[in-house]
Design a protein around this motif. Structure first.
Motif, PDB file in Angstrom:
ATOM      1  N   LEU A  59       0.862  -1.176   0.000  1.00  0.00           N
ATOM      2  CA  LEU A  59       0.000   0.000   0.000  1.00  0.00           C
ATOM      3  C   LEU A  59       0.900   1.228   0.000  1.00  0.00           C
ATOM      4  CD1 LEU A  59      -2.682   1.616   0.490  1.00  0.00           C
ATOM      5  CD2 LEU A  59      -2.304   1.205   2.931  1.00  0.00           C
ATOM      6  N   GLU A  60       0.643   2.142  -0.914  1.00  0.00           N
ATOM      7  CA  GLU A  60       1.341   3.420  -0.907  1.00  0.00           C
ATOM      8  C   GLU A  60       0.299   4.515  -0.765  1.00  0.00           C
ATOM      9  OE1 GLU A  60       4.742   5.993  -3.230  1.00  0.00           O
ATOM     10  OE2 GLU A  60       3.741   4.391  -4.320  1.00  0.00           O
ATOM     11  N   VAL A  76      -2.796 -10.440  -6.716  1.00  0.00           N
ATOM     12  CA  VAL A  76      -2.755 -10.597  -8.167  1.00  0.00           C
ATOM     13  C   VAL A  76      -2.656  -9.243  -8.867  1.00  0.00           C
ATOM     14  CG1 VAL A  76      -3.981 -11.478 -10.198  1.00  0.00           C
ATOM     15  CG2 VAL A  76      -4.165 -12.692  -8.013  1.00  0.00           C
ATOM     16  N   ASN A  77      -3.564  -8.357  -8.553  1.00  0.00           N
ATOM     17  CA  ASN A  77      -3.720  -7.101  -9.286  1.00  0.00           C
ATOM     18  C   ASN A  77      -3.176  -5.882  -8.553  1.00  0.00           C
ATOM     19  OD1 ASN A  77      -5.406  -7.752 -11.768  1.00  0.00           O
ATOM     20  ND2 ASN A  77      -6.547  -8.798 -10.154  1.00  0.00           N
ATOM     21  N   PHE A  78      -2.980  -4.823  -9.313  1.00  0.00           N
ATOM     22  CA  PHE A  78      -2.687  -3.513  -8.756  1.00  0.00           C
ATOM     23  C   PHE A  78      -4.019  -2.837  -8.475  1.00  0.00           C
ATOM     24  CE2 PHE A  78       1.004  -4.587 -11.269  1.00  0.00           C
ATOM     25  CZ  PHE A  78       2.055  -4.231 -10.427  1.00  0.00           C
ATOM     26  N   TYR A  79      -4.111  -2.103  -7.367  1.00  0.00           N
ATOM     27  CA  TYR A  79      -5.358  -1.422  -7.024  1.00  0.00           C
ATOM     28  C   TYR A  79      -5.097   0.054  -6.776  1.00  0.00           C
ATOM     29  CZ  TYR A  79      -3.755  -1.858  -2.173  1.00  0.00           C
ATOM     30  OH  TYR A  79      -3.025  -1.788  -1.011  1.00  0.00           O
ATOM     31  N   PHE A  80      -6.163   0.848  -6.872  1.00  0.00           N
ATOM     32  CA  PHE A  80      -6.067   2.290  -6.665  1.00  0.00           C
ATOM     33  C   PHE A  80      -7.375   2.780  -6.058  1.00  0.00           C
ATOM     34  CE2 PHE A  80      -6.491   0.836 -10.982  1.00  0.00           C
ATOM     35  CZ  PHE A  80      -7.705   1.368 -11.415  1.00  0.00           C
ATOM     36  N   ILE A  81      -7.224   3.688  -5.092  1.00  0.00           N
ATOM     37  CA  ILE A  81      -8.368   4.150  -4.293  1.00  0.00           C
ATOM     38  C   ILE A  81      -8.237   5.653  -4.065  1.00  0.00           C
ATOM     39  CG2 ILE A  81      -9.511   3.967  -2.039  1.00  0.00           C
ATOM     40  CD1 ILE A  81      -8.239   1.129  -1.816  1.00  0.00           C
ATOM     41  N   SER A  82      -9.369   6.346  -4.102  1.00  0.00           N
ATOM     42  CA  SER A  82      -9.431   7.756  -3.697  1.00  0.00           C
ATOM     43  C   SER A  82     -10.273   7.832  -2.426  1.00  0.00           C
ATOM     44  CB  SER A  82     -10.058   8.614  -4.807  1.00  0.00           C
ATOM     45  OG  SER A  82      -9.232   8.617  -5.935  1.00  0.00           O
ATOM     46  N   ILE A  97     -13.088   0.863  -5.218  1.00  0.00           N
ATOM     47  CA  ILE A  97     -11.725   0.360  -5.419  1.00  0.00           C
ATOM     48  C   ILE A  97     -11.583   0.013  -6.897  1.00  0.00           C
ATOM     49  CG2 ILE A  97     -10.059  -1.448  -4.888  1.00  0.00           C
ATOM     50  CD1 ILE A  97     -11.460  -1.761  -2.170  1.00  0.00           C
ATOM     51  N   GLY A  98     -10.598   0.604  -7.533  1.00  0.00           N
ATOM     52  CA  GLY A  98     -10.296   0.263  -8.914  1.00  0.00           C
ATOM     53  C   GLY A  98      -9.115  -0.687  -8.932  1.00  0.00           C
TER      54      GLY A  98
END
Length: 150
Positions: A59-60, A76-82, A97-98
């Motif tokens: 997590l960054e 498995v995947n990369f995720y991105f959240i605002s 969550i994308g």
């Protein structure tokens, strides 16, 4: 004598060029003036129920133009959240969550689905110490996710 007069005139001009500016900071707090403790790179350590992940999850947390973003890699995947974060109350809301859509093993996909469900369930956070970030979940109750600073 002329040198002294000229020096005094130049000093007077420099001093008169300085002005005082008043900055209003009604909504500012000490914590908002310093770099947030949330920012940085984190690694998933485990859950309050004692489960330790079999996968390397990262997590960054970044501050991008005044808004926080979470980015990382799950099993498995990369995720991105605002996320929506209130640092005064230490609350977090994660509406969406994308993620990328990489295929993985059944075990890795199941772990990731559970991890994403838990992320969506985060209500608040705290620090166990300066290198341990704890996210407290709405459900399952009394559950927490522990991240360690990298």
């Amino acid at each position: 004598m002329k040198v002294l007069v000229n020096t005094l005139i130049i000093c007077t001009l420099f001093l008169s060029a300085c002005s005082k500016e008043i900055v209003e900071a009604n909504n500012m707090t000490i914590s908002s003036l310093r770099k947030s403790d949330l920012l940085g790179q984190w690694k998933l350590k485990g859950y309050a129920d004692g489960n330790v992940p079999a996968f390397d999850v990262t997590l960054e947390i970044k501050d991008e133009e005044g808004k926080y973003t979470f980015n990382g890699r799950s099993s498995v995947n990369f995720y991105f959240i605002s996320p929506e974060i209130d640092e005064n109350k230490k609350t977090i809301s994660i509406p969406v969550i994308g993620s990328t859509k990489i295929a993985g093993t059944l075990e890795a996909n199941q772990f990731e689905a559970t991890f994403y469900e838990r992320l969506r369930s985060i209500q608040r956070y705290d620090f166990k110490d300066k290198n341990t970030l704890v996210f407290y979940l709405a459900s399952p109750s009394n559950e927490a996710i522990y991240f360690e600073r990298k």
